[in-house]
Motif scaffolding. Sequence first.
Motif, short mmCIF file in Angstrom:
data_model
loop_
_atom_site.label_atom_id
_atom_site.label_comp_id
_atom_site.label_asym_id
_atom_site.label_seq_id
_atom_site.Cartn_x
_atom_site.Cartn_y
_atom_site.Cartn_z
N MET A 155 -0.92 4.39 -0.78
CA MET A 155 -1.95 5.43 -0.66
C MET A 155 -1.97 6.39 -1.86
O MET A 155 -2.50 7.48 -1.77
CB MET A 155 -1.79 6.22 0.65
N VAL A 195 0.84 -1.20 0.00
CA VAL A 195 0.00 0.00 0.00
C VAL A 195 0.87 1.25 0.00
O VAL A 195 1.81 1.36 0.79
CB VAL A 195 -0.94 -0.01 1.23
N PHE A 207 -4.42 0.86 -2.18
CA PHE A 207 -5.12 1.25 -0.96
C PHE A 207 -5.63 0.01 -0.23
O PHE A 207 -5.89 -1.02 -0.84
CB PHE A 207 -6.34 2.12 -1.31
#
Length: 90
Positions: free
Chosen positions: A41, A39, A45
């Motif tokens: 972001m 992940v 996600f």
Amino acid sequence: MAYQIVRGKLAQLFLQQTDVDVQQKVQRLLDELSGDPFVDMKTKFYFPCPPVMLTIYRAEGLWIVYYLEESSSSLKVVNIGYAKEKPIIR
């Protein structure tokens, strides 16, 4: 470390129903994911699906839902779809 890609039934079904260009795009994205599945972001996600936590990768008009299985160094692809569609995991 590159993870081994394992496609689930829904992911396989999506790939069977798409044209060669989309299949090649997905393969390229999966190759990229296998090297860095974590992940960030930005494009990857958390995708909570109790009782597990999946990851969703969004890129180039597609989404890929997956999880890592550390014991086998596998990246398990749950499903693949177009960004305009809602992700389905069951």
